[in-house]
Design an enzyme around this catalytic site. Sequence first.
Site, PDB file in Angstrom:
ATOM      1  CG  HIS A  17     -78.219   5.184  -9.781  1.00 31.42           C
ATOM      2  ND1 HIS A  17     -77.439   6.276  -9.434  1.00 31.42           N
ATOM      3  CD2 HIS A  17     -79.496   5.558  -9.522  1.00 31.42           C
ATOM      4  CE1 HIS A  17     -78.216   7.244  -8.983  1.00 31.42           C
ATOM      5  NE2 HIS A  17     -79.478   6.838  -9.028  1.00 31.42           N
ATOM      6  NE  ARG A  18     -72.743  -1.115 -10.794  1.00 33.65           N
ATOM      7  CZ  ARG A  18     -72.297  -2.279 -11.275  1.00 33.65           C
ATOM      8  NH1 ARG A  18     -71.853  -3.214 -10.449  1.00 33.65           N
ATOM      9  NH2 ARG A  18     -72.299  -2.508 -12.571  1.00 33.65           N
TER      10      ARG A  18
END
Length: 446
Positions: free
Chosen positions: A419-420
């Site tokens: 998700h980064r």
Amino acid sequence: MPTEILMPALSPTMEEGTLAKWLVKEGDTVSSGDVMCEIETDKATMEFEAVDEGVIGKILIQEGTEGVKVNSPIAVLLEDGESADDIGDVSAPKEPASSNAAPAEASDKTAPAAGYGRGETEASPAPAAPQGADGKRIFASPLARRIAADKGLDLSQIKGSGPRGRIVKADVEGLSKSDTPAKAAEATATSEAPKAAAPAVAAGPSTDAVLKMYEGRDYEEIKLDGMRKTIAGRLTEAKQTIPHFYLRRDIHLDALMAFRSQLNKQLEPRGVKLSVNDFIIKACALALQQVPEANAVWAGDRMLKLTPSDVAVAVAIEGGLFTPVLKDAEMKSLSALSAEMKDLATRARDRKLAPHEYQGGSFAISNLGMFGIDNFDAVINPPHGAILAVGAGVKKPVVNAEGEISVATVMSVTLSVDHRVIDGALGAQLLSAIKDNLEAPMTMLA
């Protein structure tokens, strides 16, 4: 001054290795490019080449020794005029091993040593050891002296980063004659800057606690090899530090299966047989081009957005797995991808891959469909942005476009996403592109 030959880091993640075999003995003369020993990492057995000329004065680590830490001394090299009596003055250095020797892939006898081509390193002898203004000898490796002579550098103005201040290749290769002593010192300081400490990995119960828990039960204790230790460490780090989220889709394979059968009949005279996995690799490679923002990796304090589609594919081997990388996969034909994948998988099982063949990439595929697994969630292999977990294609009842129930071959896939690097909507676009490519396979040839 005698030079310590240090245990090299043969891959970015290597912390220790096994000194499998010495190919030289004490008293042997070695030149740049000579293979000195074989070192086993968690992934492969590699040859270790000399960069400096000299005589093997002492072997410090005997062959067969396991758990040799990176940058620990394994042998001592003597220069002209030095003898074994000088070895007692050598202390354990903290500098990287690249100043003393360089690794070469076992099957590649022509690889350059430490990034400097053999033709260049052997073209001329190293200049004599220089002296400073005070008449004292300036300690520099033969390769560093040769590079400095070619560039017209004054070694007395350069601070060495090797053992006891010895000037090594890394200290001179990035300098020019016009560089000031201050810049040389700055370059050395930069090369010596410590790397950021890796995040601490939480440990489970201690060995003693687990042994006590199973006291009195019958079990076999299995020693962990380097590969198992590395897999355990990296995957623990991945699950603790990477914010995973998961996207799932069902993919209809009937069009692909029919198209694959047709292609394989036409390719049979050439001895080519395409697998479903070959189509999956191609579909993912093209999807990374269609959704280029998702073709990225996490690099600590930034992201790297890749231009080519370098796709890694998990290959199970005895005791672990490899993830060889098919580079520029979007540019290659299905038959070329198939041949390359077969070659990489074969050499992976024989542990004959070089580090550059299983490192890198932005995206990975893990296919357990051949084992009858319907679906699963794969762990992201850092620094990749995503990994596609592929299940088996099975016949299921589905509702077709006309609203009627029919039977179709359906494959369930799960995209694990960092998700980064990739947000939910972007991940959904990437998975949708993969699905579209597989359900309309002829478009992948356009």
